[in-house]
Scaffold this active site. Structure first.
Site, PDB file in Angstrom:
ATOM      1  N   ILE A 181      26.908  32.409 -25.162  1.00 36.04           N
ATOM      2  CA  ILE A 181      25.891  31.601 -25.164  1.00 36.04           C
ATOM      3  C   ILE A 181      25.994  30.166 -25.090  1.00 36.04           C
ATOM      4  O   ILE A 181      27.282  29.566 -25.351  1.00 36.04           O
ATOM      5  CB  ILE A 181      25.180  31.563 -26.594  1.00 36.04           C
ATOM      6  CG1 ILE A 181      23.817  30.839 -26.878  1.00 36.04           C
ATOM      7  CG2 ILE A 181      26.128  30.831 -27.729  1.00 36.04           C
ATOM      8  CD1 ILE A 181      22.822  31.169 -27.994  1.00 36.04           C
ATOM      9  N   CYS A 182      25.405  29.214 -24.187  1.00 36.46           N
ATOM     10  CA  CYS A 182      25.575  27.814 -24.179  1.00 36.46           C
ATOM     11  C   CYS A 182      24.328  27.241 -24.250  1.00 36.46           C
ATOM     12  O   CYS A 182      23.438  27.727 -25.020  1.00 36.46           O
ATOM     13  CB  CYS A 182      26.153  27.467 -22.672  1.00 36.46           C
ATOM     14  SG  CYS A 182      24.910  28.016 -21.110  1.00 36.46           S
ATOM     15  N   ARG A 183      24.102  26.024 -23.607  1.00 38.27           N
ATOM     16  CA  ARG A 183      22.609  25.314 -23.905  1.00 38.27           C
ATOM     17  C   ARG A 183      21.495  26.097 -23.249  1.00 38.27           C
ATOM     18  O   ARG A 183      20.306  26.566 -24.058  1.00 38.27           O
ATOM     19  CB  ARG A 183      22.745  23.883 -23.406  1.00 38.27           C
ATOM     20  CG  ARG A 183      21.311  23.045 -23.553  1.00 38.27           C
ATOM     21  CD  ARG A 183      21.837  21.667 -23.035  1.00 38.27           C
ATOM     22  NE  ARG A 183      20.402  20.962 -23.488  1.00 38.27           N
ATOM     23  CZ  ARG A 183      19.220  20.728 -22.772  1.00 38.27           C
ATOM     24  NH1 ARG A 183      19.674  21.414 -21.488  1.00 38.27           N
ATOM     25  NH2 ARG A 183      18.280  20.046 -23.027  1.00 38.27           N
TER      26      ARG A 183
END
Length: 109
Positions: A60-62
């Site tokens: 996951i990231c932004r």
């Protein structure tokens, strides 16, 4: 690139957060492993020690761009990895808990 929706994640799924330190400090999913994309190759050993040996890695990231890069790299290494579609923005929008570096309620930068 294999993806998974935030709504499909279970509480005990292994989550790898590849956002930068300032983003992590502001708010992250509790229990996630944090290794920024910019440090991922250098810290790969740390990842392999923490990752499940026979389970899926949810990256996951932004919003999903950086995590897609890491998920693709992991798949090339033979690891069962998927990108979390929409990232932490969707995570927070769906009401999943976000905590800051002190364990208090956080925000997604």
């Amino acid at each position: 690139m294999p993806t998974v929706e935030v709504a499909d994640l279970k509480d005990d799924d292994f989550l790898l957060d590849v956002r930068e330190d300032d983003e992590w400090r502001a708010g992250h999913a509790e229990g996630a492993l944090h290794i920024p994309l910019s440090e991922f190759v250098a810290r790969y050993g740390e990842f392999t020690e923490a990752a499940p040996q026979d389970g899926r890695v949810h990256v996951i990231c932004r919003s999903g761009g950086r995590s897609a890069q890491v998920a693709m790299y992991l798949v090339q290494q033979g690891i069962d990895a998927v990108n979390v579609d929409g990232g932490m923005q969707v995570w927070a929008a769906e009401g999943r808990p976000v905590v800051d570096a002190k364990g208090e309620p956080g925000i997604v930068l």
